[in-house]
Design a protein around this motif. Structure first.
Motif, PDB file in Angstrom:
ATOM      1  N   VAL A 112       0.835  -1.206   0.000  1.00 57.25           N
ATOM      2  CA  VAL A 112       0.000   0.000   0.000  1.00 57.25           C
ATOM      3  C   VAL A 112       0.864   1.248   0.000  1.00 57.25           C
ATOM      4  CG1 VAL A 112      -1.692   1.336   1.306  1.00 57.25           C
ATOM      5  CG2 VAL A 112      -1.942  -1.141   1.120  1.00 57.25           C
ATOM      6  N   SER A 113       1.855   1.299   0.878  1.00 56.30           N
ATOM      7  CA  SER A 113       2.727   2.482   0.936  1.00 56.30           C
ATOM      8  C   SER A 113       3.535   2.632  -0.344  1.00 56.30           C
ATOM      9  CB  SER A 113       3.656   2.396   2.151  1.00 56.30           C
ATOM     10  OG  SER A 113       4.561   1.312   2.043  1.00 56.30           O
ATOM     11  N   ALA A 114       3.861   1.512  -0.994  1.00 56.67           N
ATOM     12  CA  ALA A 114       4.611   1.566  -2.251  1.00 56.67           C
ATOM     13  C   ALA A 114       3.778   2.193  -3.366  1.00 56.67           C
ATOM     14  CB  ALA A 114       5.056   0.164  -2.655  1.00 56.67           C
ATOM     15  N   TYR A 115       2.535   1.767  -3.503  1.00 50.81           N
ATOM     16  CA  TYR A 115       1.663   2.362  -4.516  1.00 50.81           C
ATOM     17  C   TYR A 115       1.408   3.837  -4.203  1.00 50.81           C
ATOM     18  CZ  TYR A 115       0.416  -1.865  -7.123  1.00 50.81           C
ATOM     19  OH  TYR A 115       0.444  -2.968  -7.940  1.00 50.81           O
ATOM     20  N   ASN A 116       1.230   4.161  -2.928  1.00 53.53           N
ATOM     21  CA  ASN A 116       1.021   5.561  -2.562  1.00 53.53           C
ATOM     22  C   ASN A 116       2.216   6.426  -2.961  1.00 53.53           C
ATOM     23  OD1 ASN A 116      -1.469   5.026  -1.429  1.00 53.53           O
ATOM     24  ND2 ASN A 116      -0.685   4.809   0.654  1.00 53.53           N
ATOM     25  N   GLY A 117       3.411   5.881  -2.801  1.00 53.39           N
ATOM     26  CA  GLY A 117       4.608   6.636  -3.137  1.00 53.39           C
ATOM     27  C   GLY A 117       4.864   6.739  -4.622  1.00 53.39           C
ATOM     28  N   ALA A 118       4.308   5.808  -5.395  1.00 57.74           N
ATOM     29  CA  ALA A 118       4.543   5.805  -6.848  1.00 57.74           C
ATOM     30  C   ALA A 118       3.502   6.614  -7.614  1.00 57.74           C
ATOM     31  CB  ALA A 118       4.558   4.368  -7.370  1.00 57.74           C
ATOM     32  N   GLY A 119       2.365   6.881  -6.986  1.00 53.37           N
ATOM     33  CA  GLY A 119       1.250   7.509  -7.694  1.00 53.37           C
ATOM     34  C   GLY A 119       1.593   8.808  -8.395  1.00 53.37           C
ATOM     35  N   ASP A 120       2.240   9.728  -7.682  1.00 53.56           N
ATOM     36  CA  ASP A 120       2.511  11.028  -8.287  1.00 53.56           C
ATOM     37  C   ASP A 120       3.725  11.014  -9.211  1.00 53.56           C
ATOM     38  OD1 ASP A 120       4.476  10.776  -6.390  1.00 53.56           O
ATOM     39  OD2 ASP A 120       4.245  12.788  -5.567  1.00 53.56           O
ATOM     40  N   LEU A 121       4.331   9.833  -9.382  1.00 51.55           N
ATOM     41  CA  LEU A 121       5.465   9.698 -10.295  1.00 51.55           C
ATOM     42  C   LEU A 121       5.041   9.162 -11.657  1.00 51.55           C
ATOM     43  CD1 LEU A 121       7.954   8.052  -7.764  1.00 51.55           C
ATOM     44  CD2 LEU A 121       7.770  10.483  -8.350  1.00 51.55           C
ATOM     45  N   ILE A 122       3.799   8.697 -11.752  1.00 46.80           N
ATOM     46  CA  ILE A 122       3.296   8.118 -13.004  1.00 46.80           C
ATOM     47  C   ILE A 122       2.864   9.235 -13.951  1.00 46.80           C
ATOM     48  CG2 ILE A 122       1.528   6.645 -14.022  1.00 46.80           C
ATOM     49  CD1 ILE A 122       1.428   5.111 -11.371  1.00 46.80           C
ATOM     50  N   GLU A 123       3.307   9.160 -15.194  1.00 43.07           N
ATOM     51  CA  GLU A 123       3.001  10.203 -16.167  1.00 43.07           C
ATOM     52  C   GLU A 123       1.752   9.898 -16.982  1.00 43.07           C
ATOM     53  OE1 GLU A 123       6.478  10.750 -18.540  1.00 43.07           O
ATOM     54  OE2 GLU A 123       7.746  11.335 -16.845  1.00 43.07           O
ATOM     55  N   ASN A 124       1.535   8.641 -17.337  1.00 44.74           N
ATOM     56  CA  ASN A 124       0.380   8.251 -18.149  1.00 44.74           C
ATOM     57  C   ASN A 124      -0.861   8.132 -17.258  1.00 44.74           C
ATOM     58  OD1 ASN A 124      -1.594   6.716 -19.602  1.00 44.74           O
ATOM     59  ND2 ASN A 124       0.006   5.937 -20.954  1.00 44.74           N
ATOM     60  N   PRO A 125      -1.902   8.933 -17.499  1.00 45.95           N
ATOM     61  CA  PRO A 125      -3.098   8.894 -16.649  1.00 45.95           C
ATOM     62  C   PRO A 125      -3.755   7.517 -16.585  1.00 45.95           C
ATOM     63  CG  PRO A 125      -3.140  10.821 -18.085  1.00 45.95           C
ATOM     64  CD  PRO A 125      -2.010   9.958 -18.557  1.00 45.95           C
TER      65      PRO A 125
END
Length: 254
Positions: free
Chosen positions: A168-181
């Protein structure tokens, strides 16, 4: 080698009943500290890591290593690797002796979790394979779970909780790094399922009324914890679970 702790798990001192005390002690080892191996997780600092790895995908010992890449490719490979780990773990759980004698409710939970993680794994494999060349997609990884006692309830469920909380914390940390909506939407749907997993496991393993959203995973603002990709990968690699060599010094970080 300079070493530093990567992820610490904080627990409150309140114990709703005596049974939860020993379980808290188990989880209080921190990060991905796992039963059976008494394995505390540390990693090399980034400067030393960069000295050991190069952009050609070779590790410090000259062996082949997989480079996760950069940008969305790196984040997708990151998620794919974590889902491979979880799917492999739960598949191993269902083959273990604890599973054979487990409480029927726990069996139901673990069977559903295994099925979900396999679906998540295959989803990322399909997205990566359809978008990038085979050389850019993480391989089918090899795992070593020898530090986990799959005949022991504490070892299995305690490890499960830590894996799900970390996911869960990993996905939370990666969310704002993803460029493709489109990728962000998919990740948002998957992290909500991972959070349901964590909540369900906490409810059956830590039998307090508030453990499903304990203050070790929810901050003072009522939000889930966030972990940066490099920190999560440092921690996961340090467990020794993944036998493949990984290079991730170019993965996006917040």
């Amino acid at each position: 080698m300079m070493k530093r702790p990567i992820i610490k798990v904080r627990h409150s001192d309140a114990t709703p009943d005596g049974g939860s005390t020993s379980r808290r002690k188990f989880l209080k080892l921190g990060g991905l500290a796992l039963a059976g191996g008494s394995l505390l997780l540390y990693s090399c600092d980034e400067e030393e890591l960069s000295k050991q790895e190069d952009i050609l995908g070779r590790d410090a010992n000259g062996g082949d290593a997989f480079n996760l890449g950069t940008g969305d490719l790196a984040i997708l490979n990151y998620a794919y690797i974590l889902e491979q780990l979880e799917a492999a773990f739960y598949t191993r759980v269902l083959d273990g002796s604890y599973w054979a004698s487990a409480d029927p409710v726990e069996k139901l939970y673990l069977k559903d979790l295994q099925a979900h993680e396999v679906i998540h794994r295959e989803f990322f494999k399909a997205v990566l394979s359809a978008t990038f060349s085979s050389e850019e997609v993480a391989p089918d990884l090899e795992f070593d779970f020898s530090t986990i006692d799959f005949s022991d309830r504490d070892s299995v469920l305690g490890t499960s909780i830590v894996l799900e909380d970390t996911g869960v914390s990993a996905y939370n940390g990666a969310g704002d790094l993803i460029e493709n909506p489109a990728y962000l939407v998919a990740a948002g749907k998957i992290v909500s399922v991972e959070a349901r997993h964590a909540s369900a496991l906490r409810s059956i393993y830590l039998p307090g009324f508030t453990e499903f959203a304990g203050d070790d995973i929810i901050d003072e603002n009522g939000l889930d914890l966030v972990a940066e990709p490099k920190d999560v990968l440092d921690t996961v690699v340090s467990t020794g679970f993944i036998e493949n060599e990984l290079i991730y010094n170019n993965i996006p970080n917040g």
